[in-house]
Design a protein around this motif. Sequence first.
Motif, short mmCIF file in Angstrom:
data_model
loop_
_atom_site.label_atom_id
_atom_site.label_comp_id
_atom_site.label_asym_id
_atom_site.label_seq_id
_atom_site.Cartn_x
_atom_site.Cartn_y
_atom_site.Cartn_z
N LEU A 171 0.82 -1.21 0.00
CA LEU A 171 0.00 0.00 0.00
C LEU A 171 0.86 1.27 0.00
O LEU A 171 0.35 2.38 0.11
CB LEU A 171 -0.94 0.00 1.22
CG LEU A 171 -2.03 -1.08 1.20
CD1 LEU A 171 -2.74 -1.15 2.54
CD2 LEU A 171 -3.03 -0.82 0.08
N TYR A 172 2.20 1.07 -0.07
CA TYR A 172 3.17 2.17 -0.16
C TYR A 172 3.10 3.12 1.03
O TYR A 172 3.19 4.35 0.89
CB TYR A 172 2.95 2.95 -1.47
CG TYR A 172 3.02 2.08 -2.69
CD1 TYR A 172 4.23 1.59 -3.18
CD2 TYR A 172 1.84 1.70 -3.35
CE1 TYR A 172 4.28 0.75 -4.30
CE2 TYR A 172 1.88 0.86 -4.47
CZ TYR A 172 3.10 0.40 -4.93
OH TYR A 172 3.14 -0.43 -6.02
N VAL A 173 2.93 2.54 2.22
CA VAL A 173 2.96 3.31 3.46
C VAL A 173 3.81 2.54 4.47
O VAL A 173 4.14 1.36 4.26
CB VAL A 173 1.55 3.54 4.05
CG1 VAL A 173 0.70 4.38 3.12
CG2 VAL A 173 0.86 2.21 4.35
N THR A 174 4.18 3.19 5.55
CA THR A 174 4.91 2.49 6.59
C THR A 174 3.96 1.65 7.42
O THR A 174 2.74 1.90 7.45
CB THR A 174 5.63 3.48 7.52
OG1 THR A 174 4.65 4.26 8.23
CG2 THR A 174 6.55 4.41 6.73
N SER A 175 4.49 0.65 8.10
CA SER A 175 3.66 -0.21 8.96
C SER A 175 3.01 0.62 10.06
O SER A 175 1.83 0.42 10.40
CB SER A 175 4.52 -1.32 9.58
OG SER A 175 5.04 -2.16 8.58
N LYS A 176 3.76 1.56 10.61
CA LYS A 176 3.23 2.41 11.69
C LYS A 176 2.07 3.25 11.18
O LYS A 176 1.03 3.37 11.85
CB LYS A 176 4.33 3.31 12.23
CG LYS A 176 3.90 4.19 13.39
CD LYS A 176 5.06 5.02 13.93
CE LYS A 176 4.61 5.90 15.09
NZ LYS A 176 5.75 6.73 15.61
N HIS A 177 2.23 3.83 9.99
CA HIS A 177 1.15 4.67 9.44
C HIS A 177 -0.09 3.82 9.15
O HIS A 177 -1.22 4.23 9.47
CB HIS A 177 1.61 5.35 8.16
CG HIS A 177 0.52 6.12 7.47
ND1 HIS A 177 0.09 7.35 7.92
CD2 HIS A 177 -0.25 5.82 6.38
CE1 HIS A 177 -0.89 7.79 7.14
NE2 HIS A 177 -1.12 6.87 6.21
#
Length: 289
Positions: free
Chosen positions: A213-219
């Motif tokens: 999804l092209y985001v960080t795991s935290k986000h």
Amino acid sequence: MEDIKTFSLSRHSRLFSLSDNSRDYLFVQAVDHPYLEEPYRAESYAIAFLKEGGIHLRAGLIGYAVDAPSIIALGPSVIRSFRKRSDLMKMDILFFKDTFLLERYASLFFQLKHNFFENSDLHVLPLKDHYIARFKRIFELIDLTKSVANYHQDDIVRSYIFALIYEIDAYYRQYSSNSQTALKTHPLFSKFSVLLAKNYMHERKLEFYARHLYVTSKHLSSAIKKQTGKSAVEWINQSITLEAKVLLQNRTLTVSQISNMFNFSDQSVFGKFFKANAGLSPIEYRNKF
């Protein structure tokens, strides 16, 4: 997945205390729905018209408090369960196989064009305005057709199923601009849900979903938590647990085989995972049946 147990039309007939007519469709007028609280799949599609009262429906991981008048549409792949919501409940239900519906129809992709059967946002359609009378009339005509012997009975019922599908589609097209679906309100969750539905059987790491999804795991975790009240990991774990419950009802599969289907390193790791999320060990859950 051929190993996943499904409710056959014959089993639905027995469930509603009807004689098995060995057809590829079944019409039920339920006054007191048998509330199946354990998740299951069906071999058939279902369109239900809730005429009076209410019912709790869980389709996949989404819970619905359904009140009359409403239409419920479920495809074969949808894991569902039902709980009692009110003492009064009257519902007409039409179960049908795709082979029955498409017997005289050229397009094999007809249902795919009408995604309310599989889309968790669209399973329940609260009725309003003149649509209430329209759906009521179609189900009355189905009942009338079933009550009188007719050489063309199957073809007539098939035509009414097409009419129901077109009416549901028309309703959504008319009112969708005013409805707030998850796709409109939570676009990241919608994309995450699609990705999860395709991959939960073999991917349970948050990093996999975040990367795609092209985001960080935290986000991803914080955004999904904010949007839905549950973290991304909770959604992943609940998807696996729900599927495992359905698989465990099939006694031809060993717990070890089910563990392998989810790519757990061994049966004991799967057992710990399942108990942490379901409150029972896989064997304890299976023994409930």
